[in-house]
Design a protein around this motif. Structure first.
Motif, mmCIF file in Angstrom:
data_model
loop_
_atom_site.group_PDB
_atom_site.id
_atom_site.type_symbol
_atom_site.label_atom_id
_atom_site.label_comp_id
_atom_site.label_asym_id
_atom_site.label_seq_id
_atom_site.Cartn_x
_atom_site.Cartn_y
_atom_site.Cartn_z
ATOM 1 N N HIS A 163 -51.854 -47.664 18.817
ATOM 2 C CA HIS A 163 -52.478 -48.946 18.467
ATOM 3 C C HIS A 163 -53.747 -49.167 19.291
ATOM 4 C CE1 HIS A 163 -49.397 -50.356 15.739
ATOM 5 N NE2 HIS A 163 -48.469 -50.014 16.605
ATOM 6 N N TYR A 164 -53.696 -48.774 20.556
ATOM 7 C CA TYR A 164 -54.886 -48.909 21.403
ATOM 8 C C TYR A 164 -56.036 -48.068 20.859
ATOM 9 C CZ TYR A 164 -58.021 -47.955 25.307
ATOM 10 O OH TYR A 164 -59.137 -47.782 26.085
ATOM 11 N N LEU A 198 -56.415 -46.889 17.824
ATOM 12 C CA LEU A 198 -56.851 -47.400 16.524
ATOM 13 C C LEU A 198 -57.760 -48.611 16.707
ATOM 14 C CD1 LEU A 198 -56.731 -47.171 13.479
ATOM 15 C CD2 LEU A 198 -54.600 -48.488 13.509
ATOM 16 N N GLY A 199 -57.443 -49.441 17.704
ATOM 17 C CA GLY A 199 -58.306 -50.581 18.006
ATOM 18 C C GLY A 199 -59.701 -50.141 18.408
ATOM 19 N N TYR A 226 -61.588 -49.173 15.274
ATOM 20 C CA TYR A 226 -62.041 -50.356 14.545
ATOM 21 C C TYR A 226 -63.242 -50.998 15.240
ATOM 22 C CZ TYR A 226 -58.030 -50.521 11.352
ATOM 23 O OH TYR A 226 -57.116 -50.257 10.375
ATOM 24 N N ASP A 284 -56.353 -57.162 16.516
ATOM 25 C CA ASP A 284 -54.984 -57.065 16.008
ATOM 26 C C ASP A 284 -54.260 -55.871 16.624
ATOM 27 O OD1 ASP A 284 -55.196 -59.290 14.423
ATOM 28 O OD2 ASP A 284 -55.660 -58.181 12.591
ATOM 29 N N GLU A 285 -54.925 -54.715 16.646
ATOM 30 C CA GLU A 285 -54.281 -53.504 17.161
ATOM 31 C C GLU A 285 -54.012 -53.611 18.655
ATOM 32 O OE1 GLU A 285 -53.022 -51.089 15.411
ATOM 33 O OE2 GLU A 285 -53.725 -52.043 13.571
ATOM 34 N N TRP A 286 -54.973 -54.129 19.399
ATOM 35 C CA TRP A 286 -54.750 -54.276 20.841
ATOM 36 C C TRP A 286 -53.674 -55.319 21.117
ATOM 37 C CZ3 TRP A 286 -60.720 -54.521 21.271
ATOM 38 C CH2 TRP A 286 -61.235 -53.220 21.243
ATOM 39 N N SER A 289 -55.694 -51.970 26.887
ATOM 40 C CA SER A 289 -55.766 -52.886 25.741
ATOM 41 C C SER A 289 -56.253 -54.258 26.177
ATOM 42 C CB SER A 289 -54.390 -53.012 25.074
ATOM 43 O OG SER A 289 -54.028 -51.813 24.434
#
Length: 215
Positions: A4-5, A7-8, A11, A22-24, A37
């Motif tokens: 998720h980090y 992916l953030g 983005y 959102d991802e962070w 994050s």
């Protein structure tokens, strides 16, 4: 959590900052002490000129890593914005509000909100996207609690002490405190007994805060 980090970051590089937040935010729900994050969220807030949101996150980052050079560098970026901003000294001194103590005392607590009967955010912090996002979340969940209470009344189930919504990541518990809706977010893997203690502690802090406001 690392996925998720990362992916953030992707983005953010694409300019899709809301998706990055959102991802962070998900990464922090999985591990509240994940410093990269939190620092990424702080940098984004500073870039967007949101000193109050940045300071809330920086105070938490400082607790996680008191001597971290990146935290110190971000504080130095924040200081001129604090001097030039409209935030009062009192609000800056206690940006986490009455529930900051709760989040420090109980690891796995992700946030808490107080929402009044009209849907207005009274106090608290939950999402990394700022006050407006918290307000919208509070309105939605407050309505869900009210609907659950109507169903319980219709089915003659008695008074509901709380309403719980659980996903694979987070557990949201809604409870009434003196006519105000209290919403507490905890990690879904937090043991049920500890989650119950978090709720009771949050209810006590909420009552104390409401009494101080004369509500």
């Amino acid at each position: 959590m690392e996925a998720h980090y990362e992916l953030g970051r992707i983005y953010e590089q694409r300019g899709e900052r809301e998706l990055a937040l959102d991802e962070w935010g998900i990464a922090l729900q999985l591990a509240a002490d994940h410093l990269p994050s939190r620092l990424s969220i702080i940098r984004l807030y500073l870039d967007e000129g949101r000193p109050a949101d940045a300071e809330r996150e920086l105070l938490m980052a400082r607790e996680i890593a008191p001597g971290d050079a990146s935290v110190a560098e971000l504080w130095s970026r924040l200081e001129p914005m604090r001097r030039d901003g409209d935030e009062s000294e009192d609000s800056a001194a206690a940006p986490l509000g009455p529930f900051g103590k709760l989040m420090r005392e109980y690891p796995g607590t992700l946030g808490a909100l107080l929402v009044d009967a009209t849907g207005q955010l009274v106090e608290g912090r939950m999402t990394p996207r700022g006050v407006e996002s918290d307000r919208m979340l509070g309105v939605t969940l407050s309505g869900a609690r009210a609907e659950a209470e109507r169903v319980a009344s219709y089915l003659q189930l008695g008074d509901l002490r709380s309403v719980v919504i659980e996903s694979g990541v987070v557990r949201l518990t809604m409870s009434a405190v003196d006519g105000i809706t209290l919403i507490v977010a905890t990690a879904c893997d937090l043991p049920a007994g500890q989650a119950a203690r978090v709720l009771e502690r949050a209810r006590k802090l909420a009552r104390e805060h409401l009494e101080s406001l004369g509500k």
